[in-house]
Structures are given as C-alpha cells and as structure tokens.
Design a protein around this motif. Structure first.
Motif, mmCIF file in Angstrom:
data_model
loop_
_atom_site.group_PDB
_atom_site.id
_atom_site.type_symbol
_atom_site.label_atom_id
_atom_site.label_comp_id
_atom_site.label_asym_id
_atom_site.label_seq_id
_atom_site.Cartn_x
_atom_site.Cartn_y
_atom_site.Cartn_z
ATOM 1 N N LEU A 204 35.534 42.464 30.526
ATOM 2 C CA LEU A 204 36.747 42.334 29.718
ATOM 3 C C LEU A 204 37.650 43.555 29.894
ATOM 4 C CD1 LEU A 204 38.081 40.542 27.470
ATOM 5 C CD2 LEU A 204 36.946 42.021 25.810
ATOM 6 N N LEU A 208 41.340 43.659 31.958
ATOM 7 C CA LEU A 208 42.589 44.047 31.299
ATOM 8 C C LEU A 208 43.211 45.275 31.951
ATOM 9 C CD1 LEU A 208 41.637 43.458 27.557
ATOM 10 C CD2 LEU A 208 43.330 42.207 28.887
ATOM 11 N N THR A 298 39.837 48.849 25.902
ATOM 12 C CA THR A 298 40.263 47.451 25.876
ATOM 13 C C THR A 298 41.453 47.250 24.944
ATOM 14 O OG1 THR A 298 37.966 46.786 26.273
ATOM 15 C CG2 THR A 298 39.472 45.082 25.499
ATOM 16 N N THR A 299 41.435 47.932 23.788
ATOM 17 C CA THR A 299 42.542 47.803 22.838
ATOM 18 C C THR A 299 43.848 48.311 23.436
ATOM 19 O OG1 THR A 299 41.008 48.074 20.967
ATOM 20 C CG2 THR A 299 43.351 48.420 20.530
ATOM 21 N N ALA A 302 44.909 45.899 26.276
ATOM 22 C CA ALA A 302 45.400 44.630 25.734
ATOM 23 C C ALA A 302 46.812 44.784 25.190
ATOM 24 C CB ALA A 302 44.460 44.128 24.636
ATOM 25 N N TYR A 306 49.691 42.506 26.697
ATOM 26 C CA TYR A 306 50.220 41.434 25.866
ATOM 27 C C TYR A 306 51.267 41.899 24.850
ATOM 28 C CZ TYR A 306 46.115 39.170 27.837
ATOM 29 O OH TYR A 306 45.169 38.682 28.700
ATOM 30 N N LEU A 310 45.517 43.477 19.525
ATOM 31 C CA LEU A 310 44.514 42.422 19.406
ATOM 32 C C LEU A 310 43.173 43.067 19.087
ATOM 33 C CD1 LEU A 310 45.561 40.295 22.516
ATOM 34 C CD2 LEU A 310 46.077 39.823 20.113
ATOM 35 N N PRO A 313 37.950 40.366 20.098
ATOM 36 C CA PRO A 313 37.792 40.090 21.533
ATOM 37 C C PRO A 313 38.002 38.634 21.895
ATOM 38 C CG PRO A 313 35.672 40.599 20.494
ATOM 39 C CD PRO A 313 36.730 40.934 19.498
ATOM 40 N N ILE A 316 41.522 38.095 22.687
ATOM 41 C CA ILE A 316 41.868 38.567 24.030
ATOM 42 C C ILE A 316 41.419 37.562 25.081
ATOM 43 C CG2 ILE A 316 41.527 40.400 25.715
ATOM 44 C CD1 ILE A 316 41.067 42.321 23.372
ATOM 45 N N SER A 317 40.149 37.134 24.978
ATOM 46 C CA SER A 317 39.619 36.213 25.998
ATOM 47 C C SER A 317 40.371 34.886 25.984
ATOM 48 C CB SER A 317 38.118 35.974 25.771
ATOM 49 O OG SER A 317 37.880 35.357 24.523
ATOM 50 N N LYS A 319 43.409 34.493 25.866
ATOM 51 C CA LYS A 319 44.638 34.649 26.645
ATOM 52 C C LYS A 319 44.374 34.721 28.156
ATOM 53 C CE LYS A 319 47.353 36.995 23.050
ATOM 54 N NZ LYS A 319 48.496 36.073 23.080
#
Length: 468
Positions: A204, A208, A298-299, A302, A306, A310, A313, A316-317, A319
């Motif tokens: 993930l 991203l 990841t934050t 993301a 985007y 978000l 998770p 996120i997935s 999208k």
C-alpha cells in the motif's frame, strides 16, 4: 468444583493434589506450554497490525504535525507499552494462570470477578469495533461494483446499510469458526495472519509513493486541514506542540490497555524459556514504531495523490485503479483484523466470563457471550466518531485495575504468589468474605480521577482524560 492444579509457581510435579474453588479446566494453570518466541512475536504483530491500529496511528500522525514528532511520540508510548506488557506477561509465565485468576491475588477470590467483567466489557467493545473495521474493508471493495453500490445506498436497517450489516455478520461468524478448536487454532491462525498484513501495508505504501512520485518523510498537509481534522479529539495544544506529543504518547499507551493484560497468552510460554519469550516481546515496540512509520508515509502519500486526508486504509484501497490490488488489500486487512480480534478480544473475555461462572461457562461459552454482546452493540456503534476519544474512555476504565494488580504483585508480594491458593475458596485470598476491600478502595480512587471527574464533571481540565 474440583480441578487439578499445579504446585506453587505454576509447575506441574508429582505432588499435585486436588483442590476446591472457582475453577474449570480452562482456568486451571496451563499444562500445555507450546507458544514459542515466533508465536509470541506474531501475537504482537496481530495486535498492532489491524485496521483500527492503522486508523489510530494515522489519526495521531495528524496531531504531531510532522514525521519526526510522530516517531518521537509513538516511540515513547511504545516503550511504556513494552514495559507494562512485560510486567504482566512475566507474571503469566511464572504462575501459568490467566488474567482473571491472577486478579484473585489482589482483589480476592470472588472480588476478582469485578476486574474480570470490566475487562470483558472493554473487550466486547473492541470486538465490535474491530469486526466493523474488517467488514468495512469488504464493503469498500464490493461497492466498486455498481450492483453492490446501489444495494448499499438503497437498503438500510439497524442504523447501517444492508450491505454493511451483512458483511459485519459474515465477518462476525467467521471469527467464531476460528475459535472452535481452542487456543491452538488461534496460535496457528495468527502465526500467518499477522505477517500477511505487514506485506500488504508495505505494498500500500509503495503503491502510493510511486503514484505520488516521491517518498516523503516530511508532511505537507496544511495546518488548517490538521486543525479541522483534530478539533474534536480532545487532545490539548495545536498539532506539533509538546502538549500534543505527550498526549499522542498517552493515547498510544491507552490503545493497548486491554491487551496489556497478556497473561492469558504468556502463560502458554514454557517457563524455562521465559527469557526468550520476553525477548521476543521486544518485537512489540519495533512493530509499533515501524507500523506507525508506514502509516505516516502512507498518510502523506495519500494526501499528495488524492488531495485529502484518508485515515482508513480501506478508504485508500477503494481508490485503487487495480481491482486485483484493491481486493488483495481488503482481504488482507480483514484477515489481519480477524487475527487481533481473536487474540485480544475473544480470548480475554472468554476467560473473564468463565471466571465469573466457572461451573456453567467454559472458555468457548465465554467467547460466545463476548461475540454476542459485540453483535448487540453493533446497531449503536459506540466505536464510531473520534478514535482518540473512544480509546481514552477504554484506557481510563482499565488503568486503575491494572495498577492495583501490578503494585500488589511486584511491590507487596515481590513476585511470589501461591498458585494453589488462587483456587481455594477459604485460602489466603479470601480476605473479607472473598473480597479485598483495600484493593477496591485503591482502584475506586484511581477511577475517580481517571474516569469519573474528567468524563462527567468540569472539575478537571479537558485534557486530563487523555492521561486516564
């Protein structure tokens, strides 16, 4: 009820004898101790790597205002968690008894039912919260199909969409299947379920970062966005301030207030290898910090991809352009959440309810009661809203009980408990008719300051509850 019990210190020997008291086979000192370092390591892997754990870590990241601050705050909290878990974990290894039985030493042979019920209720709340998170990941995947999206929007009951209810019940039922064959099945499940989510979280984060075109440790989320997202969490100070960082560390400790009572797991570790087991639990702070690191990266990525914050998770997935990648993420998150629920929120209340009615309720029946309570709670969804606020209330409830037990075990008893006496109605731990009044007074005073005053009055400052 009569049951076999081991001699002092949790060892079985040729001099074991029949004793009377509140016990059944599941509550008796552990006879089979086959949870080695790898299994204990994966307990903490499952405990950390869940959708709720990610959601909380991502939420706390916003309070820190930057990556370095986040790692400092989470690092401090993780070291405190490590110390507390080792304290109760060592007691479980040495005595071989689960948490509610160990509580008899400090609260009395019958009084221990109160802390057992408190923790059981806390675990039931968590059981529902984690099940809802896992089912949410499946819902996020299914609504990529137009038919499921229409069904999700057009059908509602119990305060949720029809699709959400169906997915919740399915995930809820799957957890019962895992536990059918007892603790050995739990061990085998979490041995592969825990590491699986690590792989998915890395996928993930990498996905991203590639999509964002950069691997960033520096947050570029505007302060006005951070303030908007954190305004209702009850955390003092502005994002990035020292008061916020201390609050983040405290909330991180609070998140583990229920699974901190780990004697139900550590009791299954061979006493001759307790040092190895304790060393393997050192993976807990490592897992906590690294998992938080991934959550922070990841934050940030993301937000860059985007343009919005978000925290879940599954959001996120959902999208992802690739349906296969979205499906892999949803299934992995669901499996990981099943892992933590079974280890932390099924095993614990199963022992707790069994301790209250040992003649009528065994381990499995206690777990079924916990699962049923979680199902009943679902229409009310008390876990929805601010992650930090929900976690704070849970921790403020567990803190005083844990404190009394550890003070009693280490400072008063110097780490020595007569295990046989824990199972005798009229033995050392009968105190005042089976209740230790002094322990309840001490826990009551703690509860006044951790729960009652900050949550139900304005006598204490608003930030006090964070440190409950």
């Amino acid at each position: 009820m009569e049951a076999r019990a081991v001699a002092r210190g949790g060892h079985s020997n040729d001099h074991t004898r029949r004793i009377t008291g509140p016990v059944n086979e599941d509550l008796a000192p552990a006879k089979v101790r086959n949870w080695g370092p790898f299994s204990i390591f994966n307990v903490w892997t499952s405990d950390v790597h869940s959708l709720w754990g990610y959601y909380l870590a991502a939420s706390l990241f916003l309070f820190c205002g930057g990556f370095v601050n986040f790692i400092i705050a989470i690092g401090i909290g993780s070291l405190i968690i490590y110390a507390l878990m080792n304290m109760v974990g060592y007691a479980g290894v040495k005595t071989g008894v689960p948490y509610p039985v160990l509580a008899r030493a400090s609260f009395g042979i019958w009084g221990a039912n109160i802390p057992a019920l408190v923790r059981a209720i806390v675990a039931c709340f968590w059981y529902g919260a984690q099940t809802a998170a896992a089912s949410g990941a499946i819902v996020a995947l299914l609504i990529r199909s137009q038919w499921f999206a229409d069904f999700n929007q057009g059908t509602h009951f119990l305060g949720h969409s029809g699709l959400e209810v169906i997915c919740f019940v399915v995930i809820w039922a799957l957890q019962l299947l895992i536990i059918q064959k007892g603790m050995e099945t739990v061990r085998r499940f979490q041995d592969w379920g825990g590491p699986a989510v690590w792989v998915m979280m890395l996928i993930l984060a990498i996905y991203l970062c590639i999509k964002a075109g950069t691997f960033a440790f520096t947050s570029d989320i505007p302060m006005d966005v951070l303030l908007e997202k954190t305004k209702d969490a009850g955390v003092p100070g502005t994002p990035g301030s020292w008061t916020s960082l201390f609050a983040v560390a405290a909330i991180w400790v609070t998140y583990f207030s229920a699974p901190i009572s780990t004697s139900a797991i550590s009791r299954a570790t061979p006493r001759t290898r307790h040092r190895c087991a304790r060393a393997s639990s050192g993976a807990l702070p490592v897992n906590l910090i690294l998992f938080s690191l991934v959550a922070g990266v990841t934050t940030i990525a993301a937000f860059d991809v985007y343009g919005e914050v978000l925290l879940h998770p599954d959001q996120i997935s959902a999208k992802f352009d690739s349906w296969f990648l979205a499906a892999l993420a949803a299934l992995t998150f669901a499996v990981a959440t099943l892992g933590i629920n079974v280890v932390a929120n099924f095993v614990s209340p199963a022992f707790d309810f069994s301790n209250v009615f040992p003649r009528q309720i065994d381990f499995k029946k206690g777990g079924y009661i916990a699962a049923l309570i979680a199902l009943v709670l679902y229409p009310f969804a008390p876990w929805e809203g601010s992650a930090a606020s929900f976690v704070n209330i849970i921790g403020a409830t567990m803190g005083p009980i844990f404190g009394v037990m550890m003070v009693d075990y280490y400072l008063i008893r110097k780490g020595e408990v007569d295990v046989e006496a824990l199972y005798r109605e009229n033995g050392e731990f009968r105190f005042q008719g089976g209740w230790h009044v002094n322990a309840f007074i001490a826990a009551g005073i703690g509860a006044v300051f951790s729960s009652i005053l900050p949550n139900f009055t304005s006598l204490l400052p608003s930030w006090w509850g964070v440190y409950g």
